[in-house]
Design a protein around this motif. Structure first.
Motif, mmCIF file in Angstrom:
data_model
loop_
_atom_site.group_PDB
_atom_site.id
_atom_site.type_symbol
_atom_site.label_atom_id
_atom_site.label_comp_id
_atom_site.label_asym_id
_atom_site.label_seq_id
_atom_site.Cartn_x
_atom_site.Cartn_y
_atom_site.Cartn_z
ATOM 1 N N LEU A 150 0.836 -1.208 0.000
ATOM 2 C CA LEU A 150 0.000 0.000 0.000
ATOM 3 C C LEU A 150 0.867 1.253 0.000
ATOM 4 O O LEU A 150 0.528 2.258 -0.612
ATOM 5 N N LYS A 151 1.991 1.155 0.698
ATOM 6 C CA LYS A 151 2.894 2.312 0.728
ATOM 7 C C LYS A 151 3.502 2.549 -0.644
ATOM 8 O O LYS A 151 3.718 3.677 -1.067
ATOM 9 N N GLU A 152 3.782 1.448 -1.334
ATOM 10 C CA GLU A 152 4.496 1.589 -2.607
ATOM 11 C C GLU A 152 3.586 1.881 -3.782
ATOM 12 O O GLU A 152 4.048 2.324 -4.835
ATOM 13 N N MET A 153 2.311 1.601 -3.621
ATOM 14 C CA MET A 153 1.398 1.844 -4.733
ATOM 15 C C MET A 153 1.288 3.346 -4.963
ATOM 16 O O MET A 153 1.036 4.108 -4.053
ATOM 17 N N ASN A 154 1.460 3.687 -6.204
ATOM 18 C CA ASN A 154 1.499 5.098 -6.528
ATOM 19 C C ASN A 154 0.090 5.600 -6.843
ATOM 20 O O ASN A 154 -0.215 5.965 -7.956
ATOM 21 N N VAL A 155 -0.769 5.598 -5.837
ATOM 22 C CA VAL A 155 -2.154 5.964 -6.111
ATOM 23 C C VAL A 155 -2.763 6.530 -4.826
ATOM 24 O O VAL A 155 -2.415 6.109 -3.727
ATOM 25 N N SER A 156 -3.631 7.507 -4.981
ATOM 26 C CA SER A 156 -4.263 8.085 -3.791
ATOM 27 C C SER A 156 -5.346 7.143 -3.296
ATOM 28 O O SER A 156 -5.904 6.357 -4.059
ATOM 29 N N LYS A 157 -5.636 7.254 -2.006
ATOM 30 C CA LYS A 157 -6.642 6.363 -1.428
ATOM 31 C C LYS A 157 -7.970 6.493 -2.131
ATOM 32 O O LYS A 157 -8.725 5.541 -2.253
ATOM 33 N N LYS A 158 -8.275 7.699 -2.605
ATOM 34 C CA LYS A 158 -9.613 7.867 -3.171
ATOM 35 C C LYS A 158 -9.701 7.355 -4.607
ATOM 36 O O LYS A 158 -10.798 7.077 -5.092
ATOM 37 N N LEU A 236 -2.364 -4.079 -9.864
ATOM 38 C CA LEU A 236 -2.472 -5.534 -9.711
ATOM 39 C C LEU A 236 -1.110 -6.214 -9.780
ATOM 40 O O LEU A 236 -0.898 -7.260 -9.165
ATOM 41 N N ALA A 237 -0.186 -5.617 -10.535
ATOM 42 C CA ALA A 237 1.125 -6.252 -10.682
ATOM 43 C C ALA A 237 1.795 -6.475 -9.333
ATOM 44 O O ALA A 237 2.609 -7.385 -9.183
ATOM 45 N N HIS A 238 1.423 -5.666 -8.346
ATOM 46 C CA HIS A 238 2.004 -5.862 -7.014
ATOM 47 C C HIS A 238 1.678 -7.234 -6.442
ATOM 48 O O HIS A 238 2.408 -7.752 -5.609
ATOM 49 N N LEU A 239 0.565 -7.785 -6.873
ATOM 50 C CA LEU A 239 0.183 -9.115 -6.378
ATOM 51 C C LEU A 239 1.232 -10.153 -6.746
ATOM 52 O O LEU A 239 1.378 -11.173 -6.094
#
Ligand SMILES: [Zn+2]
Lengths: 344, 502
Positions: A150-158, A236-239
């Protein structure tokens, strides 16, 4: 059980009367014996290795009986069968899902599903701004993984929910033969609890064996896709990241592992690699530590395993010497294996 | 600060539930406390709140791993991060990690078997423990219905921790069991908080039914008529499975089965589905219900009779937590009491098994004058179930007089199982008496726990003229909408909140 029957028929044809019917059972269960591993390679059945880890011997015998009753197979010796021409026709009419890849993925499928289901649950609750909910995954490793990701995902929570939705739709669209409902109704999120596998099978009017196969098939498709084209699915690639654990082994152990999967015995591996047997045994302990599913039954009788564990618990010690004193028939290597396998 | 202010500050409630304040006040006065509070009244608050006042650690002993995990999760969700569970779910490494920083945790949950490890006791001795809590304290009593051998050693453990202030919690304990708890823990002065166990909004109804098939029919009928959601309890997994299938396929109810044989993933999902009103009826064994905080359960039906009044009370206590009228129905067929008797017998090692065990040469070797070689091989060869074997292990691991002969030890074991079986049969007998009673069922239960009816309850029970029809749903069954949600809509709804304007 149409799909499972097809797979058994296919395996029978590949095996060409050279093995008993139970070699198929072991293959589907993913038994890590040199014989089964060798069979998977020799007869080109790697795709189906370990895809039915929950299949019981009883279930299997029932299915074989049903195949016989339908005259799709016929007996040709003790525990040996061959496919009839009706069987071949049946297989053509009921093709097997094509994305199965048991050999490569059977060890990581459960982990992939655990990651995916937790990710979706967390994203869904973020989307609805809900913080008070019960995670459906209890495995702490998975929670830890998600925290990092979650920290590494480059996306806002919303934006996360919407983007995940788009990526999932795009991913499913890559393969028109898939039925995503097999997977989607299992997902849990805000105020919506997913179905169990049995409930999903009932909803989709499949029996549990066929349902399971389609479920595994879609997961294997996703694992492959996300591994091949991560750039198309940034979230999804993080999976897929660090999903395959092989890299956790030292290089030398990795070579031993490769030889092991080819069905060589420890002694042969020591000869091939010109290493001491004790070194190969060290590798095996390392492999046991790294692969949760690695079976040590071939090296330590299950009864002996239980005994070693019991003694270790009783004397509250993991000291090899102390355990060995109480379980004289076990070798140090066996004790180490058991402790590695069960975390002592 | 007043206790109410603390309650509001930490938990967001404005008023205490029955008994909570009395327990907390006693503890703050430094009094050892035995609290008997009905299920669903927030027992955990009784130690959590003092935790915010006491300087030292709160040690909570809890016998059920799943329940422990639920409590820890719940505390975390309410923002308390200094909480940890020490149990066999932890891997070896995790255990090490937790033990290394144990003093950072305010609330330490621990399973009784962990307390058998000397190393862990040593760790605990190095902490200052402000409160020693025993959850489900009735498990201490050999004569209680849920005796756990591990629990009988808690007195010793408490002593080794220098007799910290103690809170024993239970929902159901007869006078004898309460006495046992106090004695076993070595509590000299005890404040007892016993709030009434009566749940006035739950009506009792017992119905005699000719046989199994008729029972099935009757359950279908009842489920049809009663408002939902509800639970049907069974003593057998198989019967629960069959009923769940009947309800879903024949009657089109949203129904699922729940028992200990399901995988953990499925158990979590089904429990959550029920809590989120995605299921109308759960067909379950007694494995279901611990940690399920659901307010609106309208009925609890017992397809089989439970093994004792204590568990019956606990199971029906899951109904009507919102205070609205709810009904507890027990279906009885002649001869039903044989099943619990069989179950009770199967939980104890038989005389034949013990004879066999004591005749084994590989068993009789006594090392260092005590301790027996109890291998898994012996367990398997002797056909001991896990429960049976736990009893054997526990009794033989107690300090035994050096002088006692094998024969004497065997007699000690046989004597123990005989007494346990007698206690269990007695419990079943009392349960049967309750079914047979011609007088008020509520009164019977209250007297069993030496409790008194405070205000008259109406409707009360079938013996007092309760009419089951008054519990029938007013409206007809709503047409099951077969509006199928496509997978795409399902996914979209999960991941995109259409009510948010972005
Ligand atoms: Zn009454």
């Amino acid at each position: 059980m149409v799909q499972l029957e097809s797979i058994i028929l296919y395996c029978l044809m590949q095996l060409n009367n050279e093995r008993t019917i139970y070699s198929i059972y072991h293959l589907l269960k993913g038994k890590k014996s040199s014989q089964t591993i060798q069979d998977a390679h020799l007869f080109n059945l790697k795709k189906y290795f370990g895809i039915y880890d929950f299949l019981s011997r009883e279930n299997f015998d029932q299915i074989i009986q049903m195949l016989q009753d339908q005259k799709l197979i016929q007996s040709c010796g003790l525990q040996q069968f061959r496919s009839t021409s009706e069987g071949e026709l049946f297989l053509i009419k009921n093709p097997i899902p094509i994305d199965l890849n048991g050999w490569e993925f059977h060890q990581v499928t459960a982990r992939f599903w655990a990651r995916l289901s937790l990710l979706i649950q967390v994203a869904s609750n973020l989307e609805y701004k809900e913080t008070n909910y019960i995670p459906i995954q209890k495995d702490k490793d998975i929670h830890l993984w998600l925290k990092t990701v979650l920290k590494e995902m480059n996306v806002s929570k919303k934006d996360m929910g919407g983007k995940l939705y788009d990526e999932l739709i795009a991913c499913f669209a890559e393969n028109s033969e898939l039925d995503p409902s097999v997977l989607v109704y299992r997902l849990t999120g805000f105020n919506q609890i997913g179905l169990t596998s049995l409930q999903a099978a009932q909803k989709l009017k499949m029996d549990i064996f066929d349902y399971h196969l389609h479920f595994i098939n879609i997961l294997h498709f996703m694992i492959r896709k996300l591994g091949q084209e991560p750039e198309l699915f940034p979230l999804l690639a993080h999976l897929h990241r660090a999903l395959m654990q092989q890299n956790d082994l030292t290089q030398s152990s990795q070579k031993t592992w490769q030889l092991l999967t080819l069905g060589h015995s420890l002694e042969t591996i020591a000869q091939i690699r010109q290493l001491k047997l004790s070194t190969i045994e060290d590798h095996l302990v390392e492999i046991t530590l790294n692969f949760k599913d690695f079976s040590i039954n071939e090296y330590v009788e299950p009864i002996l395993q239980k005994e070693i564990l019991h003694v270790s618990k009783l004397i509250a010690s993991k000291q090899l010497k102390l355990i060995k004193d109480q379980v004289k028939q076990a070798s140090y290597f066996q004790i180490r294996l058991v402790l590695a396998k069960y975390g002592g | 600060m007043e206790l109410e202010d603390l309650l509001n500050k930490y938990f967001g409630y404005t008023a205490f539930k029955t008994g909570q304040k009395e327990v907390i006040s006693a503890l703050l006065n430094g009094e050892n406390t035995l609290a008997m509070l009905p299920t669903g009244t927030g027992k955990s608050l009784c130690y959590q709140l003092p935790g915010y006042i006491f300087k030292g650690h709160i040690l909570i002993i809890s016998p059920l791993l799943s329940l422990m995990q639920d409590q820890v999760d719940q505390m975390k969700r309410f923002g308390e991060k200094r909480v940890v569970a020490l149990n066999s779910f932890l891997t070896h490494i995790e255990k090490e990690q937790v033990l290394n920083v144990l003093n950072q945790y305010k609330f330490i949950f621990i399973s009784p078997e962990m307390l058998q490890v000397p190393y862990i006791i040593k760790k605990l001795q190095s902490l200052s423990i402000s409160l020693f809590v025993i959850d489900e304290a009735h498990c201490i009593s050999q004569w209680g219905y849920d005796f756990r051998p591990d629990y009988s050693k808690l007195g010793e453990i408490r002593k080794s921790l220098c007799n910290p202030l103690t809170l024993a919690l239970t929902a159901t304990a007869t006078v004898n069991v309460r006495q046992d708890i106090i004695q076993s823990l070595g509590l000299s002065k005890v404040t007892k908080v016993e709030s009434t166990i009566d749940r006035p909004n739950i009506g009792f109804y017992v119905e005699e039914i000719a046989d199994y098939r008729d029972k099935e029919r009757r359950v279908l009928e009842l489920v049809d008529r009663l408002p939902k959601p509800g639970i049907v309890y069974f003593s057998s997994k198989k019967a629960a499975e069959q009923m769940a299938e009947l309800l879903s396929y024949q009657q089109n109810y949203r129904s699922s089965v729940y028992h200990g044989g399901l995988e953990q993933d499925s158990r979590i999902l089904i429990q959550q589905q029920f809590i989120h009103n995605q299921l109308d009826v759960i067909c379950a064994t007694s494995a279901f219900g611990m940690g399920v905080n659901k307010e609106n359960i309208r009925f609890v039906i017992h397809f089989h009779m439970p093994m004792q009044i204590e568990s019956y009370l606990q199971e029906i206590g899951r109904a009507g937590r919102d205070g609205n009228p709810s009904i507890a129905i027990l279906l009885y067929s002649p001869g039903d009491e044989l099943l619990p008797i069989q179950l009770a017998e199967a939980e104890l090692p038989s005389d034949q098994q013990l004879d066999w065990l004591f005749n084994r040469t590989d068993f009789a070797i006594r090392t260092n004058n005590r301790g027996f070689k109890l291998t898994n091989t012996l367990k398997e060869l002797g056909g001991f179930s896990d429960v049976q074997w736990r009893i054997v292990e526990d009794l033989l691991n107690r300090p035994i007089q050096d002088t006692s002969s094998l024969q004497q030890i065997k007699e000690m074991l046989q004597d123990f199982t005989k007494k346990r079986l007698k206690a269990k049969k007695n419990n079943i007998f009392r349960m049967k008496q309750w079914i047979d009673t011609k007088f008020c069922r509520r009164q019977f239960i209250l007297e069993y726990f030496n409790d008194r009816l405070i205000t008259e309850v109406n409707p009360c029970c079938d013996r007092c003229g309760l009419d089951i029809r008054n519990y029938h749903s007013a409206e007809d069954r709503p047409q099951v909408e077969l509006l199928e949600v496509t997978w795409m809509d399902y996914l979209r709804k999960l991941l995109t909140n259409s009510e948010l304007s972005k």
